[in-house]
Motif scaffolding. Sequence first.
Motif, PDB file in Angstrom:
ATOM      1  N   ASP A 231       6.705   1.860   5.375  1.00  0.00           N
ATOM      2  CA  ASP A 231       5.575   0.975   5.634  1.00  0.00           C
ATOM      3  C   ASP A 231       4.654   0.968   4.405  1.00  0.00           C
ATOM      4  O   ASP A 231       4.062   1.996   4.073  1.00  0.00           O
ATOM      5  CB  ASP A 231       4.834   1.475   6.883  1.00  0.00           C
ATOM      6  CG  ASP A 231       3.579   0.686   7.207  1.00  0.00           C
ATOM      7  OD1 ASP A 231       3.247  -0.266   6.477  1.00  0.00           O
ATOM      8  OD2 ASP A 231       2.921   1.043   8.204  1.00  0.00           O
ATOM      9  N   GLY A 232       4.562  -0.168   3.736  1.00  0.00           N
ATOM     10  CA  GLY A 232       3.700  -0.288   2.559  1.00  0.00           C
ATOM     11  C   GLY A 232       4.397   0.153   1.290  1.00  0.00           C
ATOM     12  O   GLY A 232       4.468  -0.585   0.300  1.00  0.00           O
TER      13      GLY A 232
ATOM     14  N   HIS B 108       7.662  -6.363   2.980  1.00  0.00           N
ATOM     15  CA  HIS B 108       7.298  -5.338   3.958  1.00  0.00           C
ATOM     16  C   HIS B 108       8.414  -5.204   4.973  1.00  0.00           C
ATOM     17  O   HIS B 108       9.142  -6.169   5.217  1.00  0.00           O
ATOM     18  CB  HIS B 108       5.996  -5.765   4.661  1.00  0.00           C
ATOM     19  CG  HIS B 108       5.170  -4.621   5.179  1.00  0.00           C
ATOM     20  ND1 HIS B 108       5.467  -3.976   6.358  1.00  0.00           N
ATOM     21  CD2 HIS B 108       4.062  -4.015   4.684  1.00  0.00           C
ATOM     22  CE1 HIS B 108       4.566  -3.022   6.554  1.00  0.00           C
ATOM     23  NE2 HIS B 108       3.704  -3.008   5.553  1.00  0.00           N
TER      24      HIS B 108
ATOM     25  N   GLU C  36      -4.957   0.695   3.438  1.00  0.00           N
ATOM     26  CA  GLU C  36      -4.486  -0.379   4.321  1.00  0.00           C
ATOM     27  C   GLU C  36      -4.470   0.095   5.763  1.00  0.00           C
ATOM     28  O   GLU C  36      -4.714  -0.671   6.690  1.00  0.00           O
ATOM     29  CB  GLU C  36      -3.074  -0.818   3.893  1.00  0.00           C
ATOM     30  CG  GLU C  36      -2.614  -2.121   4.534  1.00  0.00           C
ATOM     31  CD  GLU C  36      -2.022  -1.966   5.922  1.00  0.00           C
ATOM     32  OE1 GLU C  36      -1.938  -2.978   6.641  1.00  0.00           O
ATOM     33  OE2 GLU C  36      -1.651  -0.839   6.311  1.00  0.00           O
TER      34      GLU C  36
ATOM     35  N   HIS D   2       0.829  -1.218   0.000  1.00  0.00           N
ATOM     36  CA  HIS D   2       0.000   0.000   0.000  1.00  0.00           C
ATOM     37  C   HIS D   2       0.855   1.256   0.000  1.00  0.00           C
ATOM     38  O   HIS D   2       2.002   1.236   0.464  1.00  0.00           O
ATOM     39  CB  HIS D   2      -0.935   0.006   1.219  1.00  0.00           C
ATOM     40  CG  HIS D   2      -0.200  -0.074   2.534  1.00  0.00           C
ATOM     41  ND1 HIS D   2       0.091   1.043   3.286  1.00  0.00           N
ATOM     42  CD2 HIS D   2       0.334  -1.120   3.221  1.00  0.00           C
ATOM     43  CE1 HIS D   2       0.750   0.677   4.384  1.00  0.00           C
ATOM     44  NE2 HIS D   2       0.918  -0.637   4.367  1.00  0.00           N
TER      45      HIS D   2
HETATM   46 ZN   LIG Z   1       1.934  -1.707   5.936  1.00  0.00          ZN
END
Ligand SMILES: [Zn+2]
Length: 411
Positions: free
Chosen positions: A94-95, A189, A128, A83
């Motif tokens: 993150d993502g 991730h 997300e 995401h």
């Molecule tokens: Zn994430």
Amino acid sequence: MTDVHTNPERLWSRHMDMAEVGATPAGGSNRQALSDDDKAGRDLFIGWAERAGCSIELDGVGNLFARRPGTDPGAPPVVLGSHLDTQPTGGRFDGVYGVLSGLEVVEAINDHGVQTRAPVEVAVWTNEEGSRFAVSMMGSSVWAGVLPLDEVRAITDRSGISVGDELDRLGWAGTAAFGKPLRAYLELHIEQGPILEASGSSIGVVTGVQGIRWFGVTIDGFPAHAGTTPMDHRHDPARPLAEVLNGLYEMAAAHAPLVRLTPAMFASEPVSPNTVPDQISFTIDMRHPDANALDDMEATLRSLVAGAAEAHDCGHRVEVINDCPPVVFDDECVKAVESAAQRCGFAHERIGSGAGHDACHVALKAPAGMIFVPCQDGLSHNEAESITPDAAGRGAEVLLHAALELAGTAS
Ligand SMILES: [Zn+2]
């Protein structure tokens, strides 16, 4: 295919470019779902993906798929993704890392003139994070049939704007089918925890995601004057509360080290310091990779609450307010990641995921797996979230080789 490689400098510079979109003063990112900044981040990604020769498709909840064709047009795709939306004070990785690494795999395949049998697609799942619109992993849950689209479109943010309003405004309500057959789904991730950093492994071969069960607990007492009511004349819900919490922490100790237990959101009614509460309510967030352990712990919670409340002449109620079963990732995907890490010569270990990810929903419909890389101090959902360029490069390289194995190559 060991002579095919990703380009770590390109991957890193794209992270830095993406971090400019919705940049925060403390060096993080703020691209909350379905905002103008979320759109600007996606538009940047779409530009790169189109220049890499991908065609773009959106489904009805705005999940985006950038497709590089394979030699077998009928073959279901290998999908790589994550995401681009962030927490309000989110980090840069993150993502974003899973999406940009998916694109890096496509670029590496292009650079080396490789033909894959199955198409390779990069997925960008909508919302997300669940911070602006409070359902996390929203796009993948609609894609997998966990939540109906009309229910999700009706969810509003704090200013009353709905998901549906924003999907229409941004032109993201597409027509691609939900839940189409996939050859495999891989999500790279950052770990968001401290385990890989502590053990010195470069790659986490993720075997599954722990189950999460949330409970709402209410204990009913009887309101009375704090000064005039003798202690033995009260129906005080704080007394069973104390016993329940003690019992729960003992239970958690018995299920160590895999259990996670978080009592929170304590509220008493009426809001007064000098009235014995009429009611005390709180939540319990309970996590464990084994569904049987979760069942055992739920039974313990229910009997602790019932026993303590009845012993103190109080009423009680325990409701399940969220239940995400544990996910066990597909064996072929886990092995593809493991053997790619092996071939690349990177230190790796099998690991469970403590956080939920879009891969949990995709796993309901297709073979799925995940790859973790260490992040500094295990920090995430924080503007200081950080990984090294080397760590980023190693994860992308494993993603590439696992994807090639699953997609198959045509010579
Ligand atoms: Zn994430």
